[in-house]
Motif scaffolding. Structure first.
Motif, PDB file in Angstrom:
ATOM      1  N   ARG A  20     111.935  43.831 146.093  1.00 43.32           N
ATOM      2  CA  ARG A  20     110.808  43.202 146.782  1.00 43.32           C
ATOM      3  C   ARG A  20     111.259  41.978 147.561  1.00 43.32           C
ATOM      4  O   ARG A  20     110.739  41.681 148.636  1.00 43.32           O
ATOM      5  CB  ARG A  20     109.708  42.823 145.792  1.00 43.32           C
ATOM      6  CG  ARG A  20     108.903  43.984 145.255  1.00 43.32           C
ATOM      7  CD  ARG A  20     108.170  44.696 146.352  1.00 43.32           C
ATOM      8  NE  ARG A  20     107.231  45.677 145.826  1.00 43.32           N
ATOM      9  CZ  ARG A  20     106.788  46.707 146.495  1.00 43.32           C
ATOM     10  NH1 ARG A  20     107.208  46.910 147.735  1.00 43.32           N
ATOM     11  NH2 ARG A  20     105.932  47.560 145.959  1.00 43.32           N
ATOM     12  N   HIS A  63     104.824  48.288 134.195  1.00 50.03           N
ATOM     13  CA  HIS A  63     105.362  48.721 135.485  1.00 50.03           C
ATOM     14  C   HIS A  63     104.797  50.071 135.896  1.00 50.03           C
ATOM     15  O   HIS A  63     104.773  51.023 135.120  1.00 50.03           O
ATOM     16  CB  HIS A  63     106.885  48.818 135.405  1.00 50.03           C
ATOM     17  CG  HIS A  63     107.522  49.348 136.648  1.00 50.03           C
ATOM     18  ND1 HIS A  63     107.297  48.809 137.893  1.00 50.03           N
ATOM     19  CD2 HIS A  63     108.381  50.390 136.835  1.00 50.03           C
ATOM     20  CE1 HIS A  63     107.994  49.481 138.802  1.00 50.03           C
ATOM     21  NE2 HIS A  63     108.649  50.442 138.175  1.00 50.03           N
ATOM     22  N   CYS A  65     104.300  52.633 139.780  1.00 50.27           N
ATOM     23  CA  CYS A  65     104.785  52.794 141.146  1.00 50.27           C
ATOM     24  C   CYS A  65     104.080  51.823 142.084  1.00 50.27           C
ATOM     25  O   CYS A  65     102.882  51.570 141.936  1.00 50.27           O
ATOM     26  CB  CYS A  65     104.545  54.226 141.632  1.00 50.27           C
ATOM     27  SG  CYS A  65     105.628  55.438 140.852  1.00 50.27           S
ATOM     28  N   TRP A  66     104.826  51.273 143.027  1.00 48.42           N
ATOM     29  CA  TRP A  66     104.310  50.428 144.104  1.00 48.42           C
ATOM     30  C   TRP A  66     103.947  49.014 143.663  1.00 48.42           C
ATOM     31  O   TRP A  66     103.420  48.251 144.450  1.00 48.42           O
ATOM     32  CB  TRP A  66     103.096  51.064 144.806  1.00 48.42           C
ATOM     33  CG  TRP A  66     103.296  52.482 145.174  1.00 48.42           C
ATOM     34  CD1 TRP A  66     102.640  53.559 144.651  1.00 48.42           C
ATOM     35  CD2 TRP A  66     104.228  53.002 146.123  1.00 48.42           C
ATOM     36  NE1 TRP A  66     103.104  54.719 145.219  1.00 48.42           N
ATOM     37  CE2 TRP A  66     104.072  54.407 146.122  1.00 48.42           C
ATOM     38  CE3 TRP A  66     105.171  52.428 146.971  1.00 48.42           C
ATOM     39  CZ2 TRP A  66     104.842  55.236 146.951  1.00 48.42           C
ATOM     40  CZ3 TRP A  66     105.927  53.257 147.779  1.00 48.42           C
ATOM     41  CH2 TRP A  66     105.756  54.636 147.763  1.00 48.42           C
ATOM     42  N   ASP A  67     104.250  48.644 142.405  1.00 47.75           N
ATOM     43  CA  ASP A  67     103.954  47.262 142.042  1.00 47.75           C
ATOM     44  C   ASP A  67     105.123  46.354 142.432  1.00 47.75           C
ATOM     45  O   ASP A  67     106.103  46.801 143.040  1.00 47.75           O
ATOM     46  CB  ASP A  67     103.600  47.137 140.557  1.00 47.75           C
ATOM     47  CG  ASP A  67     104.772  47.440 139.621  1.00 47.75           C
ATOM     48  OD1 ASP A  67     105.929  47.481 140.096  1.00 47.75           O
ATOM     49  OD2 ASP A  67     104.540  47.621 138.417  1.00 47.75           O
ATOM     50  N   ASP A  68     105.028  45.078 142.090  1.00 48.11           N
ATOM     51  CA  ASP A  68     106.047  44.099 142.477  1.00 48.11           C
ATOM     52  C   ASP A  68     107.072  43.826 141.386  1.00 48.11           C
ATOM     53  O   ASP A  68     107.889  42.920 141.522  1.00 48.11           O
ATOM     54  CB  ASP A  68     105.377  42.773 142.868  1.00 48.11           C
ATOM     55  CG  ASP A  68     104.576  42.878 144.150  1.00 48.11           C
ATOM     56  OD1 ASP A  68     104.907  43.751 144.976  1.00 48.11           O
ATOM     57  OD2 ASP A  68     103.613  42.108 144.325  1.00 48.11           O
ATOM     58  N   ASN A  69     107.042  44.594 140.323  1.00 46.30           N
ATOM     59  CA  ASN A  69     107.946  44.364 139.197  1.00 46.30           C
ATOM     60  C   ASN A  69     109.280  45.052 139.469  1.00 46.30           C
ATOM     61  O   ASN A  69     109.571  46.126 138.960  1.00 46.30           O
ATOM     62  CB  ASN A  69     107.319  44.880 137.901  1.00 46.30           C
ATOM     63  CG  ASN A  69     105.980  44.234 137.627  1.00 46.30           C
ATOM     64  OD1 ASN A  69     105.823  43.032 137.815  1.00 46.30           O
ATOM     65  ND2 ASN A  69     105.010  45.016 137.201  1.00 46.30           N
ATOM     66  N   ASP A  70     110.104  44.390 140.285  1.00 50.43           N
ATOM     67  CA  ASP A  70     111.349  45.025 140.734  1.00 50.43           C
ATOM     68  C   ASP A  70     112.522  44.794 139.789  1.00 50.43           C
ATOM     69  O   ASP A  70     113.510  45.512 139.847  1.00 50.43           O
ATOM     70  CB  ASP A  70     111.712  44.555 142.143  1.00 50.43           C
ATOM     71  CG  ASP A  70     111.659  43.041 142.291  1.00 50.43           C
ATOM     72  OD1 ASP A  70     111.536  42.344 141.258  1.00 50.43           O
ATOM     73  OD2 ASP A  70     111.734  42.559 143.430  1.00 50.43           O
ATOM     74  N   GLU A 178      90.910  50.365 144.080  1.00 52.60           N
ATOM     75  CA  GLU A 178      91.850  49.376 144.611  1.00 52.60           C
ATOM     76  C   GLU A 178      91.193  48.000 144.687  1.00 52.60           C
ATOM     77  O   GLU A 178      90.056  47.866 145.146  1.00 52.60           O
ATOM     78  CB  GLU A 178      92.314  49.806 146.003  1.00 52.60           C
ATOM     79  CG  GLU A 178      93.260  48.836 146.664  1.00 52.60           C
ATOM     80  CD  GLU A 178      93.603  49.233 148.092  1.00 52.60           C
ATOM     81  OE1 GLU A 178      94.672  48.833 148.570  1.00 52.60           O
ATOM     82  OE2 GLU A 178      92.786  49.942 148.714  1.00 52.60           O
ATOM     83  N   LEU A 231      94.439  44.527 135.157  1.00 56.40           N
ATOM     84  CA  LEU A 231      94.954  44.002 136.414  1.00 56.40           C
ATOM     85  C   LEU A 231      96.046  42.987 136.109  1.00 56.40           C
ATOM     86  O   LEU A 231      95.811  42.003 135.411  1.00 56.40           O
ATOM     87  CB  LEU A 231      93.829  43.343 137.217  1.00 56.40           C
ATOM     88  CG  LEU A 231      94.215  42.685 138.547  1.00 56.40           C
ATOM     89  CD1 LEU A 231      94.708  43.737 139.537  1.00 56.40           C
ATOM     90  CD2 LEU A 231      93.029  41.925 139.136  1.00 56.40           C
ATOM     91  N   GLN A 232      97.259  43.226 136.623  1.00 54.20           N
ATOM     92  CA  GLN A 232      98.378  42.300 136.493  1.00 54.20           C
ATOM     93  C   GLN A 232      98.591  41.848 135.053  1.00 54.20           C
ATOM     94  O   GLN A 232      98.584  40.658 134.736  1.00 54.20           O
ATOM     95  CB  GLN A 232      98.168  41.089 137.407  1.00 54.20           C
ATOM     96  CG  GLN A 232      98.226  41.426 138.883  1.00 54.20           C
ATOM     97  CD  GLN A 232      98.001  40.212 139.756  1.00 54.20           C
ATOM     98  OE1 GLN A 232      97.188  39.356 139.445  1.00 54.20           O
ATOM     99  NE2 GLN A 232      98.712  40.145 140.869  1.00 54.20           N
ATOM    100  N   ASN A 291      96.334  35.166 140.365  1.00 55.65           N
ATOM    101  CA  ASN A 291      97.587  35.913 140.328  1.00 55.65           C
ATOM    102  C   ASN A 291      98.473  35.481 139.170  1.00 55.65           C
ATOM    103  O   ASN A 291      99.107  36.308 138.525  1.00 55.65           O
ATOM    104  CB  ASN A 291      98.339  35.743 141.647  1.00 55.65           C
ATOM    105  CG  ASN A 291      97.676  36.492 142.782  1.00 55.65           C
ATOM    106  OD1 ASN A 291      96.898  37.410 142.552  1.00 55.65           O
ATOM    107  ND2 ASN A 291      97.975  36.095 144.004  1.00 55.65           N
TER     108      ASN A 291
END
Length: 431
Positions: A20, A63, A65-70, A178, A231-232, A291
């Protein structure tokens, strides 16, 4: 189809750059990359060396797909892919290589040590003496009742066990589930909000709707019972509203959506290590739809320094319009003044008036701060994130402002005297 290169990057200490981070910085250079597992989780796991237990652990950590947890437990969860096709040129390839070199390649010092470019300069030398004689003041307080919609500023506001009372207490969700934010729906900034505490009403307006919406803060305005929502890494109990409210917001955004209000929340997993750069969300307090933490604090002096750098960049390039950022561009709850730029980086805790707060570290910024919402229009650019990335980047994060937690001794609700007031003195304890 032309050649495709899939890769990850490592720091000199052996840790990984998250995909990310690479994607974010590439977008600021107007380079489009694809990141993640590219719809092939089996090959992704094979080439990243992820075991079956690693995959299970990543799922348990939240985690998807497509989340920010890289990066999870020190290992990448995906990779970066750059593609070249028939229309690609040598200049395209050179631009990409130059981007990698300038953003990620380490430069050796004469002493033999390596220095990663674009990291935050920080020195505590002399800070204790200087800060002890500096007067910091609270300059503004802003509440954002509906996540990603416009907020409103006040001279004083009560605190609660979730932060500023009613801050980010509502959220808009599409019919597909979403969560709507300005990054995907920039028009959300056109929705303005105001809460009249004496009347117990949330007022909402939009230029697309003739009627001003009035939402009673009391529970008798809900429709249906409570429902759970994740959520998150946070589990929320939320309540919805009658069709009349949902239709109003659907018209305001020109897309079907529903309004939900947080009634309670509970943390259930953590993706980072508390106290480290890029740490996980605050796990010790109740959160609304924020966030990372209850509060975001910005310094006027830090914004002024950023504005000077932006002006300097424009003068060097001789192109582009002048940019003058207001602190509210960063959607802070609290704006302070006093001291030097980035003094807040070293604060461990602080008192505003007689209320105590703990610093949870820097706020990781995203492309949302590149949206200029002036004169009812949304303009997208690479600034100020590109400039921040040149000197405020560390361990995959572009940091600006600090996150705070309110140290509330009262476990439930709000204390009668728990108010913040503009003008109050800010007294920091520092690193």
């Amino acid at each position: 189809m032309g050649p495709i290169v899939t890769f990850n990057l490592k720091r000199p200490d052996g840790s990984w750059f998250g995909y990310r981070e690479v994607e974010k910085l590439a977008s600021l250079s107007r380079i489009q990359l694809r990141t993640g597992c590219f719809c092939n989780p089996g090959a992704c796991a094979k080439y990243l060396g992820l075991s079956h237990s690693d995959l299970l652990s990543n799922i348990e950590a939240g985690h998807v797909c497509w989340d920010d947890n890289d990066i999870i437990h020190g290992k990448p969860t995906g990779a970066v892919r750059v593609s070249f096709g028939y229309m690609s040129t040598f200049e395209d390839a050179k631009k990409f290589i130059d981007f990698i070199v300038s953003s990620f390649v380490s430069v050796p010092y004469q002493s033999g040590q390596v220095h990663l470019p674009r990291s935050i300069p920080y020195s505590s030398e002399g800070r204790e003496r200087r800060l002890s004689t500096t007067a910091f003041r609270l300059k503004s307080i802003t509440i954002y009742p509906i996540k990603s919609c416009a907020g409103f500023s006040v001279e004083g506001w009560p605190l609660s066990n979730t932060g500023l009372l009613h801050d980010r207490e509502w959220i808009l969700k599409s019919l597909t589930g979403e969560i709507l934010t300005q990054k995907k729906v920039p028009e959300m900034h056109l929705i303005t909000t105001f809460i009249d505490l004496s009347q117990g009403i949330l007022f909402v307006e939009s230029p697309r709707c003739k009627r001003k919406l009035r939402i009673n803060l009391k529970s008798d305005s809900y429709c249906g019972g409570k429902e759970a929502m994740d959520l998150q890494a946070q589990r929320y109990e939320v309540q919805g509203y009658h069709n009349e409210v949902n239709i109003w917001f659907s018209n305001a955004l020109a897309r079907p959506c529903t309004l939900l209000r947080c009634s309670s929340s509970q943390y259930y997993s953590c993706l980072g290590k508390r106290g480290s750069v890029g740490m996980c969300r605050d796990v010790e307090t109740r959160l609304n739809f924020v966030n990372e933490a209850q509060f975001l604090l910005i310094s006027e002096e830090s914004v002024s320094d950023l504005n000077s750098r932006l002006r300097s960049n424009v003068q060097k390039s001789s192109t582009g319009p002048q940019i003058q950022l207001n602190p509210l561009r960063f959607r802070p709850n609290l704006v302070i003044s006093g001291g030097e730029p980035y003094d807040e980086d070293g604060w461990l805790s602080l008192k505003i008036g007689n209320k105590c707060f703990t610093s949870l570290g820097g706020c990781n910024r995203c492309q949302m701060i590149n949206l200029d919402n002036q004169a009812g229009q949304v303009q997208k650019s690479t600034e100020p994130l590109a400039t921040l990335a040149s000197y405020r980047r560390i361990k995959g994060k572009i940091l600006f402002g600090i996150l705070l937690r309110y140290e509330n001794d009262n476990e439930v609700g709000q204390e009668a005297d728990s108010w913040l007031q503009v003008g109050q003195e800010v007294d920091p304890n520092f690193d």
